[in-house]
Design a protein around this motif. Structure first.
Motif, PDB file in Angstrom:
ATOM      1  N   ARG A 197      -9.820   1.494   0.497  1.00 25.41           N
ATOM      2  CA  ARG A 197      -9.332   2.870   0.620  1.00 25.41           C
ATOM      3  C   ARG A 197      -7.858   3.008   0.279  1.00 25.41           C
ATOM      4  NH1 ARG A 197     -10.834   5.145   6.245  1.00 25.41           N
ATOM      5  NH2 ARG A 197      -9.721   6.886   5.326  1.00 25.41           N
ATOM      6  N   SER A 198      -7.196   1.901   0.073  1.00 24.43           N
ATOM      7  CA  SER A 198      -5.761   1.910  -0.215  1.00 24.43           C
ATOM      8  C   SER A 198      -5.497   1.722  -1.702  1.00 24.43           C
ATOM      9  CB  SER A 198      -5.056   0.776   0.529  1.00 24.43           C
ATOM     10  OG  SER A 198      -5.158   0.935   1.908  1.00 24.43           O
ATOM     11  N   VAL A 199      -4.309   2.134  -2.102  1.00 24.73           N
ATOM     12  CA  VAL A 199      -3.818   1.822  -3.439  1.00 24.73           C
ATOM     13  C   VAL A 199      -2.589   0.951  -3.238  1.00 24.73           C
ATOM     14  CG1 VAL A 199      -2.902   2.709  -5.609  1.00 24.73           C
ATOM     15  CG2 VAL A 199      -4.683   3.988  -4.395  1.00 24.73           C
ATOM     16  N   SER A 213       5.156   5.268 -12.675  1.00 22.41           N
ATOM     17  CA  SER A 213       3.984   4.720 -13.358  1.00 22.41           C
ATOM     18  C   SER A 213       3.944   5.165 -14.818  1.00 22.41           C
ATOM     19  CB  SER A 213       2.716   5.165 -12.629  1.00 22.41           C
ATOM     20  OG  SER A 213       1.585   4.644 -13.248  1.00 22.41           O
ATOM     21  N   PRO A 267       0.841  -1.198   0.000  1.00 21.63           N
ATOM     22  CA  PRO A 267       0.000   0.000   0.000  1.00 21.63           C
ATOM     23  C   PRO A 267       0.877   1.249   0.000  1.00 21.63           C
ATOM     24  CG  PRO A 267      -0.667  -1.535   1.729  1.00 21.63           C
ATOM     25  CD  PRO A 267       0.635  -2.023   1.182  1.00 21.63           C
ATOM     26  N   TYR A 300       0.633  -0.769  -4.728  1.00 17.34           N
ATOM     27  CA  TYR A 300       1.572  -0.590  -5.835  1.00 17.34           C
ATOM     28  C   TYR A 300       2.407  -1.846  -6.007  1.00 17.34           C
ATOM     29  CZ  TYR A 300       0.312   4.221  -6.442  1.00 17.34           C
ATOM     30  OH  TYR A 300      -0.393   5.354  -6.717  1.00 17.34           O
ATOM     31  N   GLY A 336      -0.499   0.867  -9.893  1.00 16.77           N
ATOM     32  CA  GLY A 336      -1.285   0.926  -8.674  1.00 16.77           C
ATOM     33  C   GLY A 336      -2.664   0.352  -8.906  1.00 16.77           C
ATOM     34  N   GLU A 337      -3.178  -0.326  -7.885  1.00 11.20           N
ATOM     35  CA  GLU A 337      -4.511  -0.915  -7.968  1.00 11.20           C
ATOM     36  C   GLU A 337      -5.255  -0.602  -6.683  1.00 11.20           C
ATOM     37  OE1 GLU A 337      -6.369  -5.391  -7.969  1.00 11.20           O
ATOM     38  OE2 GLU A 337      -4.466  -5.066  -8.992  1.00 11.20           O
ATOM     39  N   ARG A 338      -6.428  -0.011  -6.833  1.00 11.19           N
ATOM     40  CA  ARG A 338      -7.221   0.353  -5.658  1.00 11.19           C
ATOM     41  C   ARG A 338      -7.721  -0.904  -4.967  1.00 11.19           C
ATOM     42  NH1 ARG A 338      -8.476   4.461  -3.133  1.00 11.19           N
ATOM     43  NH2 ARG A 338      -7.848   5.951  -4.695  1.00 11.19           N
ATOM     44  N   ASP A 339      -7.571  -0.897  -3.628  1.00  4.71           N
ATOM     45  CA  ASP A 339      -8.066  -1.986  -2.782  1.00  4.71           C
ATOM     46  C   ASP A 339      -8.747  -1.338  -1.582  1.00  4.71           C
ATOM     47  OD1 ASP A 339      -8.546  -4.463  -1.604  1.00  4.71           O
ATOM     48  OD2 ASP A 339      -6.547  -4.562  -0.692  1.00  4.71           O
ATOM     49  N   SER A 361       3.861  10.224  -3.828  1.00  5.60           N
ATOM     50  CA  SER A 361       2.874  10.262  -4.899  1.00  5.60           C
ATOM     51  C   SER A 361       3.486  10.798  -6.189  1.00  5.60           C
ATOM     52  CB  SER A 361       1.684  11.123  -4.476  1.00  5.60           C
ATOM     53  OG  SER A 361       0.727  11.166  -5.491  1.00  5.60           O
TER      54      SER A 361
END
Length: 110
Positions: free
Chosen positions: A69-71, A57, A34, A73, A64-67, A50
Motif C-alpha cells: 500500500r506504500s510508495v 520525478s 515511504p 521513493y 517511486g516504487e509501489r510496495d 505529492s
C-alpha cells in the motif's frame, strides 16, 4: 545529459521543500523512504509532498516504487551523477590542478 535536462533538474531543486526532500532521500539510499514517512520527516502535508515529488520525478531526480500500500521513493543518484558531470564538464579548461580541490571535496562522501 542535455542542457534542457540539466535545467529541469536544477529548476526542480530550486525550491526549499523539494531540495530538502531530495537531500533526505539521498541520506536514505539505497532503501528509500515511504511517502508518509517522508512527509512526516519534512513536516509537510501528504498532498503537498505529492506535488513536490511529481516535480522531482518529472525531472528524473527521484523515483517511486509501489510496495504493497506504500510508495517507496528513492533518489536517482545516477541522474545526480550525470548532472554533476554536465556542470563540471570542461572544468577549469582542463587544468587538473584547479579541479583537484573540488574533486577532493566530493570524494570523501563515499
Amino acid at each position: 545529459m542535455e542542457s534542457l535536462d540539466a535545467i529541469a533538474a536544477l529548476s526542480a531543486l530550486a525550491q526549499p521543500t523539494r531540495l530538502e526532500c531530495f537531500r533526505v532521500l539521498v541520506r536514505h539510499e539505497p532503501d528509500g523512504l515511504p511517502a508518509g514517512e517522508l512527509a512526516r520527516a519534512l513536516g509537510v502535508p501528504a498532498n503537498t509532498l505529492s506535488a513536490h515529488l511529481a516535480i522531482l520525478s518529472h525531472a528524473g531526480l527521484v523515483a517511486g516504487e509501489r510496495d504493497g500500500r506504500s510508495v517507496i521513493y528513492r533518489a536517482r543518484l545516477e541522474r545526480v551523477r550525470a548532472l554533476t558531470l554536465f556542470l563540471l564538464k570542461d572544468c577549469c579548461g582542463g587544468r587538473e590542478e584547479l579541479c583537484a580541490p573540488l574533486l577532493a571535496e566530493l570524494a570523501p562522501c563515499c
